[in-house]
Write a protein that holds these residues in place. Structure first.
Motif, short mmCIF file in Angstrom:
data_model
loop_
_atom_site.label_atom_id
_atom_site.label_comp_id
_atom_site.label_asym_id
_atom_site.label_seq_id
_atom_site.Cartn_x
_atom_site.Cartn_y
_atom_site.Cartn_z
N ILE A 114 34.87 17.89 40.18
CA ILE A 114 35.87 16.83 40.11
C ILE A 114 35.13 15.52 39.89
N ALA A 115 35.47 14.83 38.82
CA ALA A 115 34.88 13.53 38.52
C ALA A 115 35.84 12.45 39.02
N LEU A 116 35.35 11.62 39.89
CA LEU A 116 36.16 10.56 40.48
C LEU A 116 35.65 9.22 39.98
N LEU A 117 36.44 8.55 39.18
CA LEU A 117 36.09 7.25 38.63
C LEU A 117 36.81 6.16 39.40
N SER A 118 36.09 5.10 39.69
CA SER A 118 36.70 3.96 40.39
C SER A 118 36.09 2.67 39.85
N MET A 138 42.40 5.14 40.09
CA MET A 138 42.02 5.90 38.92
C MET A 138 42.33 7.38 39.18
N PRO A 139 42.70 8.10 38.16
CA PRO A 139 42.99 9.52 38.33
C PRO A 139 41.72 10.34 38.49
N LEU A 140 41.88 11.53 39.06
CA LEU A 140 40.77 12.48 39.12
C LEU A 140 40.64 13.14 37.75
N ASN A 141 39.41 13.50 37.39
CA ASN A 141 39.15 14.18 36.14
C ASN A 141 38.51 15.53 36.41
N VAL A 142 38.94 16.54 35.72
CA VAL A 142 38.31 17.85 35.81
C VAL A 142 37.09 17.85 34.91
N TYR A 143 35.98 18.41 35.39
CA TYR A 143 34.74 18.47 34.63
C TYR A 143 34.31 19.94 34.55
N LEU A 144 34.28 20.47 33.34
CA LEU A 144 33.91 21.86 33.12
C LEU A 144 32.46 21.95 32.67
N ASN A 145 31.71 22.88 33.25
CA ASN A 145 30.31 23.09 32.89
C ASN A 145 30.11 24.43 32.21
N PHE A 146 29.18 24.45 31.29
CA PHE A 146 28.84 25.66 30.54
C PHE A 146 27.32 25.73 30.46
N GLN A 147 26.82 26.81 29.91
CA GLN A 147 25.37 26.93 29.69
C GLN A 147 25.14 27.37 28.26
N GLY A 148 25.14 26.36 27.37
CA GLY A 148 24.91 26.62 25.96
C GLY A 148 26.15 26.93 25.15
N LYS A 149 27.31 26.97 25.77
CA LYS A 149 28.55 27.32 25.07
C LYS A 149 29.58 26.18 25.07
N CYS A 150 29.15 25.00 25.46
CA CYS A 150 30.08 23.87 25.58
C CYS A 150 30.68 23.49 24.23
N ARG A 151 29.87 23.42 23.19
CA ARG A 151 30.40 23.04 21.87
C ARG A 151 31.49 24.02 21.44
N GLU A 152 31.26 25.30 21.65
CA GLU A 152 32.25 26.33 21.31
C GLU A 152 33.54 26.11 22.12
#
Length: 140
Positions: free
Chosen positions: A82-86, A1-15
């Motif tokens: 980094i989100a690693l799915l297997s 499975m590929p690696l996935n980038v995971y971005l975090n925000f604090q209250g601005k994710c929807r934007e």
């Protein structure tokens, strides 16, 4: 499975989702708010519309995003994991055991409402990893 980038925000994710969806042409990002999460978990009124998890496609690759809980440490510039799915629980267990050596476990591998097996750890080099069982039944 590929690696996935995971971005975090604090209250601005929807934007951020709306911005990236426009930039990269994804008209239907998947979005779940804290208020929509299954189970009986107390969620402060002010963050019910914050994003618990979102997923979109950027040039054929998955991009995942979320708002961190208000009292969770958050530093702009260090808000990427980094989100690693297997599909292999055994691989996840082995990787997690090695990644946590000298690192910091945020959540031991365990069943969650979205996965039969999920864990979160920052390795000894300061890289944050999210390991997730990718299976038909988990909906990942």
């Amino acid at each position: 499975m590929p690696l996935n980038v995971y971005l975090n925000f604090q209250g601005k994710c929807r934007e951020a989702i709306e911005f990236y969806a426009d930039v990269f042409g994804d008209p239907n990002p998947q979005i779940m708010t804290y208020g929509e999460a299954p189970g009986d978990h107390p969620v402060p009124e002010g963050i019910k519309n914050w994003i618990l998890h979102a997923r979109m496609t950027v040039n054929g690759s998955p991009l995942m995003l979320s708002d961190v809980w208000p009292d969770h440490p958050f530093t702009v510039g260090n808000n990427i994991s980094i989100a690693l799915l297997s599909k292999s629980a055994e691989d996840l267990k082995n990787w997690f055991a090695k990644l946590k050596e000298g690192g910091t476990v945020h959540l031991e591998l365990q069943e969650t409402f979205w996965s039969k097996l999920y864990g979160s750890v920052t390795d000894k080099f300061g890289i944050h990893w999210q390991l997730n069982l990718d299976s038909e039944e988990s909906g990942s």
